[in-house]
Design a protein around this motif. Structure first.
Motif, mmCIF file in Angstrom:
data_model
loop_
_atom_site.group_PDB
_atom_site.id
_atom_site.type_symbol
_atom_site.label_atom_id
_atom_site.label_comp_id
_atom_site.label_asym_id
_atom_site.label_seq_id
_atom_site.Cartn_x
_atom_site.Cartn_y
_atom_site.Cartn_z
ATOM 1 N N UNK A 75 0.810 -1.218 0.000
ATOM 2 C CA UNK A 75 0.000 0.000 0.000
ATOM 3 C C UNK A 75 0.845 1.271 0.000
ATOM 4 N N UNK A 76 2.082 1.193 0.511
ATOM 5 C CA UNK A 76 2.920 2.400 0.584
ATOM 6 C C UNK A 76 3.977 2.484 -0.516
ATOM 7 N N UNK A 77 4.385 1.365 -1.081
ATOM 8 C CA UNK A 77 5.494 1.382 -2.044
ATOM 9 C C UNK A 77 5.073 0.902 -3.430
ATOM 10 N N UNK A 78 4.342 -0.178 -3.510
ATOM 11 C CA UNK A 78 3.985 -0.749 -4.811
ATOM 12 C C UNK A 78 2.769 -0.065 -5.415
ATOM 13 N N UNK A 79 1.690 0.011 -4.652
ATOM 14 C CA UNK A 79 0.440 0.585 -5.176
ATOM 15 C C UNK A 79 0.587 2.027 -5.674
ATOM 16 N N UNK A 80 1.372 2.891 -4.996
ATOM 17 C CA UNK A 80 1.507 4.263 -5.504
ATOM 18 C C UNK A 80 2.137 4.340 -6.893
ATOM 19 N N UNK A 81 3.065 3.442 -7.199
ATOM 20 C CA UNK A 81 3.674 3.441 -8.532
ATOM 21 C C UNK A 81 2.608 3.163 -9.586
#
Length: 353
Positions: free
Chosen positions: A251-257
């Motif tokens: 939720x903090x590293x993968x999804x934002x990309x």
């Protein structure tokens, strides 16, 4: 009143000191954990700028005088700028690199009739899309091989080199390249190929998929050092792996990309590529593992229909020292390109018969 022996007092003080030290270390480690594994992911999640700079590190590219082509030791090249009619009012910096067969040592760069050569359908066109850390000058040695077969249009994406500064994201960059392709099509009846390197493989495959929606197809595409998606590559990076155990990792590293239009999902776009594909990768590539190329190849072979979408060719180079940037050193590369062009020509004849 009975006094405590000095030895007991000393032990009591040592115990308090020890407990204080342990507590201090615990608090320090807790703060470090919170900073590294909570604050950093949260900052990354909400900082689109950091994400964009990670995927598009334009700040590492040294500005060049791209109009002074002779300074790069290459002949038969015209530097020009294409203004795109879009909401961002983007201008792209481009090199038009002529094929070898029409070069002459007695003619200066500016003396060639570039527009006339572009209009000549006898010369195939290659639209070259560079990696995320390069510009149109980064592949000079490769151009010397490719211009045996093509006139090359090497373009810098928005935000790169002397192209316009504009909102950085996959959709915008791909839309620019689609417009460039359509512009080339209005200027020439030549066969147009794509060549994408690294990030350029994501741009190329997505652009071809978008062109398909307008019933426009490329003659062929070469994917050099491709990946499946940006997030897949990130998950294999040693730094990112440190965070992978966290419950909030995705939720903090993968999804934002993905949410901020930065993922370049080659594995998905390859399904809508309706032309022959050639994949090139080196086994010793330490930037993007060849396993990603293998996965793209398997997806393309198993999920595309070669009868109307074309074959997929995969060349995996075992020789060391090619890495991520030096496949042009492979002696067999030129023959691979020639064979691929012949395959694309055969495919076009088949689908029109």
């Amino acid at each position: 009143m009975q006094k405590l022996p000095m030895r007991n007092k000393s032990r009591s003080c040592c115990a308090k000191c020890f407990l204080g030290t342990v507590l201090y270390i615990f608090i320090l480690l807790l703060l470090l954990f919170l900073i590294i594994f909570v604050v950093v992911p949260v900052v990354f999640k909400y900082s689109t700028g950091i994400q964009q700079n990670l995927i598009f590190p334009t700040w590492i590219i040294q500005a060049e005088n791209y109009t002074n082509v002779e300074a790069f030791g290459i002949k038969g090249v015209k530097n020009f700028y294409l203004n795109l009619e879009n909401e961002d009012n983007v201008t792209l910096g481009i090199w038009h690199i002529l094929p070898f067969e029409i070069l002459s040592d007695v003619i200066d760069n500016n003396d060639y009739n570039y527009d006339g050569i572009l209009e000549n359908a006898n010369y195939n066109i290659l639209l070259y899309l560079h990696g995320n850390g390069g510009d149109r000058t980064s592949s000079l040695e490769l151009y010397e091989i490719l211009r045996r077969y093509f006139q090359i249009f090497a373009v810098d994406y928005r935000g790169y080199a002397d192209s316009s500064k504009a909102k950085m994201g996959e959709s915008g960059i791909v839309a620019d390249i689609v417009q460039l392709y359509k512009w080339l099509r209005t200027k020439s009846k030549s066969k147009i190929f794509f060549w994408g390197h690294s990030l350029g493989t994501g741009v190329a495959s997505h652009a071809i998929a978008n062109l398909k929606r307008d019933n426009i197809s490329s003659h062929g595409v070469v994917l050099e050092a491709p990946f499946t998606s940006v997030t897949d590559v990130m998950k294999t990076h040693p730094v990112v792996k440190v965070f992978s155990f966290l419950p909030w990792f995705s939720i903090t590293i993968i999804d934002p990309i993905i949410g901020n239009d930065l993922n370049f999902n080659v594995k998905a776009y390859i399904l809508d590529v309706d032309c022959p594909v050639m994949i090139l990768h080196a086994k010793d590539d330490d930037i993007i593992s060849y396993n990603f190329a293998t996965e793209v190849y398997n997806t393309a072979v198993n999920s595309r229909n070669y009868t109307y979408q074309g074959n997929v060719t995969y060349h995996l180079f075992d020789v060391l020292n090619y890495g991520h940037m030096y496949l042009y050193k492979a002696p067999e590369l030129s023959s691979y390109v020639g064979d691929f062009i012949a395959e694309c020509d055969n495919f076009e004849r088949q689908i029109h018969n």
